[in-house]
Enzyme design. Sequence first.
Site: not given
Ligand code: ATP
Ligand code: MG
Length: 578
Positions: A51, A275, A285
């Site tokens: 995102e 994760r 984020k």
């Molecule tokens: P955050 O919680 O940090 O905002 P998010 O999951 O909302 O992270 P996205 O931009 O939606 O962030 O994530 C893009 C991809 O990266 C998704 O497939 C998500 O599952 C993966 N991802 C995000 N954080 C991690 C992590 N700590 N370890 C592994 N994969 C991750």
């Molecule tokens: Mg997200």
Amino acid sequence: MGDSDPKTGSAAGAGEHAEAERLNFIEQEIEKDLQLPKLAGKSLHTRFPPEPNGYLHIGHAKSICLNFGLAKKYGGRCNLRFDDTNPSKEEQEYVDSIQEDVRWLGFEWDELHYASDYFQQLYDLAVKLVRDGKAYVCDLTPEETRTYRGTLTSPGRESPYRDRSVEENLALLEGMKNGEVPDGKRTLRAKIDMAAPNVNLRDPVMYRVLHAHHHRTGDQWCIYPMYDWAHGQSDSFEGITHSVCTLEFEDHRPLYDWFCEHAEIYHPRQIEFARLNLSYTVMSKRKLLQLVQDGHVTGWDDPRMPTISGLRRRGYTPESIRSFCDRIGVAKFYSTIDVTVLENCVREHLNSVANRVMAVLRPLKLVLTNYPEDQTEMLSAVNNPEDDTAGTRQIPFSRELYIEHSDFMEDAPRKFFRLKPGGEVRLRYGYIIKCEDVIKDPATGQVIELRCTYDPDTRSGSASGTTRKVKGTIHWVSAPQAEDAEVRLYDRLFQTENPEEAPDGKTFLDNLNPDSLEVITAKVEPALRTAAVGDRYQFERNGYFCVDKDSSADKLVFNRTVGLRDSWAKMQSKGKAN
Ligand code: ATP
Ligand code: MG
């Protein structure tokens, strides 16, 4: 975790079983799936779906390495898709930085997509679900929707709007789309089962009304799809075979499957992994944004941030991050990886690729009283003992030098093999010197200069040079040719292992390490005058450093990437931060 750790695969007893063991659990599933009639003639297709509401962090790197790595391993394809369905938090700046970071990590997407490109297709599919009696427009307020949903232990209640006619639903949905409905007033919901044990299946919201400007579609839409409605359908439109995501979405899988099935579209398989969590840092984020907005760091690329851009500025290499992701593997269970694993990866890679130079971080002047005053000689130094092709360079040597303050001790213990009054030490690439006199500031009593003699017969590399041995060797720079450099000594941003854990009334911000940055002025050898932004070096005996983007022709600026060995534990037990 045994089944999913690639490192537990046994090398002994070759054969099918050992081969399967070397695969992580996702690879095992993929290899089975690729045999299925459903995927006949198809190759693996994955995607990385960030995102664009912030910069990528080391957790994303794990997902990137996994998705792009799988596509590479199986001769498949991997898309980059911006999951931009939440207009209020998304920006072009993030879109640009994400592309830069993925490329910097060494990956290139096969197709670039935006979920927002599918807004019309998604809407048309939603209309189909309404027509089929599988979705309805609901007038419950967000608050009411929550209460009606029930809890993990009690079933939900059906919305009073659940049985609207298809015609009414179609008209109301159109009204929502045409901007006739204020924010939050109505939603479109899937008609599934309010008593489902999995709360995600209790008539989940598919669309909400939001009169917000979108970074790509502008004001064209005033209804936006929810994550669950947009994500699986986008996967499907792109022909993704395996939608690899993190474990929080395990409970959403039945909904992912329901949507594909009832929309009657191609149905990718969702697989979840744990994760990445890393000690001494935060990764959400939202929290990273707060650190930036509240000025606890200088920006998303502050070298203390766990972002890709922060790690890059800190001096991390793409290779070191990829090797980290490889080393930690993928598993189905949550765990926290110690940040020293990441630090060791960059240390290992830089050891093999970074040229050695001499830099004195806390200079103490040293005069060789028997060295001719107007003489400068050039000494030959090896750039990288780990890399024969790195060559040698010439470094100036003269009567006035700087050595590291900590390499001298006035009242030294017996085992102190560096410089002490009357003691001898070798200057790296140079001569053996002897400390004859210690000069102090009369006002403060501080040692400000050492007067030494050198032994001309002991030059490193000369015929007689190494016949005489001393226990210690120290680094130095020649004073007249030395360059001043600002050196930023970075340490961990948080002082507790799990910064998210804060006592009542405190937040993760209370766990910030007040000593995470110390700025000093160092003396560096003249070869560094031409160092370019991003160049990485080993400052002999001091650690790995890289040229910061703030560096200019007038002022060199270096960031400490990491020390030569893990000194955090030691520092902690001594109760001091450097
Ligand atoms: P955050 O919680 O940090 O905002 P998010 O999951 O909302 O992270 P996205 O931009 O939606 O962030 O994530 C893009 C991809 O990266 C998704 O497939 C998500 O599952 C993966 N991802 C995000 N954080 C991690 C992590 N700590 N370890 C592994 N994969 C991750
Ligand atoms: Mg997200």
